[in-house]
Design a protein around this motif. Sequence first.
Motif, short mmCIF file in Angstrom:
data_model
loop_
_atom_site.label_atom_id
_atom_site.label_comp_id
_atom_site.label_asym_id
_atom_site.label_seq_id
_atom_site.Cartn_x
_atom_site.Cartn_y
_atom_site.Cartn_z
N ALA A 322 0.80 -1.24 -0.14
CA ALA A 322 -0.01 -0.21 0.00
C ALA A 322 0.87 1.20 0.15
CB ALA A 322 -0.76 -0.01 1.37
N THR A 323 1.92 1.23 0.73
CA THR A 323 2.84 2.48 0.93
C THR A 323 3.36 2.55 -0.59
OG1 THR A 323 4.61 1.03 1.89
CG2 THR A 323 3.27 2.32 3.45
N ALA A 324 3.93 1.57 -1.34
CA ALA A 324 4.45 1.55 -2.43
C ALA A 324 3.43 2.18 -3.56
CB ALA A 324 4.94 0.31 -2.82
N HIS A 325 2.13 1.62 -3.35
CA HIS A 325 1.29 2.14 -4.54
C HIS A 325 0.96 3.53 -4.21
CE1 HIS A 325 -2.28 1.67 -6.97
NE2 HIS A 325 -2.86 2.53 -5.92
N TYR A 326 1.06 4.16 -3.10
CA TYR A 326 0.90 5.74 -3.00
C TYR A 326 1.99 6.34 -2.95
CZ TYR A 326 -4.08 4.15 -2.24
OH TYR A 326 -5.62 3.66 -2.39
N SER A 327 3.13 5.73 -3.11
CA SER A 327 4.44 6.60 -2.80
C SER A 327 4.41 7.97 -3.46
CB SER A 327 5.50 5.67 -3.29
OG SER A 327 5.38 5.43 -4.78
N THR A 328 3.98 8.25 -4.63
CA THR A 328 3.88 9.43 -5.24
C THR A 328 2.98 10.55 -4.18
OG1 THR A 328 3.99 8.58 -7.21
CG2 THR A 328 3.32 11.01 -7.29
N ALA A 329 1.87 10.01 -4.00
CA ALA A 329 0.95 10.92 -3.30
C ALA A 329 1.60 11.02 -1.85
CB ALA A 329 -0.41 10.31 -3.04
N MET A 330 2.37 10.07 -1.26
CA MET A 330 2.95 10.19 0.07
C MET A 330 4.48 11.02 -0.09
SD MET A 330 2.30 6.47 1.48
CE MET A 330 3.31 6.60 3.03
N ALA A 331 4.71 11.32 -1.19
CA ALA A 331 6.19 12.19 -1.03
C ALA A 331 5.87 13.44 -0.93
CB ALA A 331 6.92 11.63 -2.60
N SER A 332 6.24 13.98 0.06
CA SER A 332 5.98 15.72 0.40
C SER A 332 6.81 15.81 1.58
CB SER A 332 4.62 15.75 0.91
OG SER A 332 4.35 17.07 1.13
N GLU A 333 7.33 17.01 1.31
CA GLU A 333 8.27 17.76 2.40
C GLU A 333 7.45 18.51 3.33
OE1 GLU A 333 11.09 20.40 0.63
OE2 GLU A 333 12.07 18.84 -0.57
N LEU A 334 6.09 18.69 3.13
CA LEU A 334 5.34 19.45 3.98
C LEU A 334 4.63 18.35 5.19
CD1 LEU A 334 3.43 22.15 1.55
CD2 LEU A 334 5.73 22.15 3.03
N CYS A 335 4.23 18.96 6.21
CA CYS A 335 3.34 18.10 7.04
C CYS A 335 2.14 18.13 6.95
CB CYS A 335 3.79 18.59 8.52
SG CYS A 335 5.51 18.26 9.09
#
Length: 369
Positions: A322-335
Amino acid sequence: MAKDDRSALIDGEKRLGTVTKVSASGIELNLPQALAAAGRRGIARGTVGDFVFIDCDQAVILGRIVEVQIPDRNRPALERQIEREPSVEPVGRVQLLATIRKTTQTVVRGVLVSPRVGDGVFEANGPALSSSIQAALFGGVDVQDGAQPIAVSLGRISGIDDAEIALPPEKLFGRHCGIFGATGGGKSWTLAKLVSEVARLGGKAIVFDPTGEFSGKLPGAVEYVFTRAEVGQTLVRFPSERMTELSLFALLRPTGQSQGPTMREAIRSLRLVRALRNDAAIVPEQIGQRQRFFKEAFGTVLVEQDFTVQKTGQSISEYNRATAHYSTAMASELCDFDVALLTDQIVNECIFPSDNRNPGFLAARPKLR
């Protein structure tokens, strides 16, 4: 004797004494009017802290009295004479501060002319000293034709009457500006004075006031608070979602060996929850106090009612997919997740990497008491 600002440096009526000794950093002088004898205290002249002018022909040396005493040879006679007209004369020591050119009446740093024995020492005239300092401070400041330069009033020089001091804003705020002093020394008053002057001159200032000591004390100020707002204040919130993850770590300062990795995993889990809830292709199924997010690409992720991830009993492989599937959406420098859930999620991260009875699932650690 009529005087204006350009002729008031030396006033014969304010003579204090004569230079009797000269050293590299100061002078000594007699102070015939400094003795506070009976009935004379109110008219005694020449006390520690007074500013003085030393007349050195083409220049005037600005100094300050740092010591006043009776010469050793006259001390025995002082007590016998103090109740009648005394004949002893005090002497003083003056620290040399700066030079004032008589021609331009501007203050120059350093002592450019050495005083000589016999030079007269005079009580400093407040308006003349103020005018000389202002001429030096505002020298070279660009102003439009006929316009008065902008001046930030700081107050008055202590120990002298009518010596007001103001600075051009570019010399006060052009570089770093610090206010230092002991407790009760007037730092807060000085800051309030500066902010009031900025407002008076049409400028703007932002004051961060953690202790609230300036609340209601700055006329015309718009006050914002992060806690409970009082009358005349606006309640605001801190936009944590615009803070970077690096700033969050700098703010909370977790230890690098254990707390840091656990905190990163908690942030990763909260970002996964956000990605799952934003996926329009998933309709979560309510199972007791949890929501079941299912997608063929990764499988099942269970999310608690408070939108944290209870990792105990979760499939390791499905969670990682699941974390690999959403890796793009989870890639952020902001909180850009709910920071209020961070502490609860950190507790949920305290798990064993696998269950001894079922290696494919995460296992709970015993809670410490």
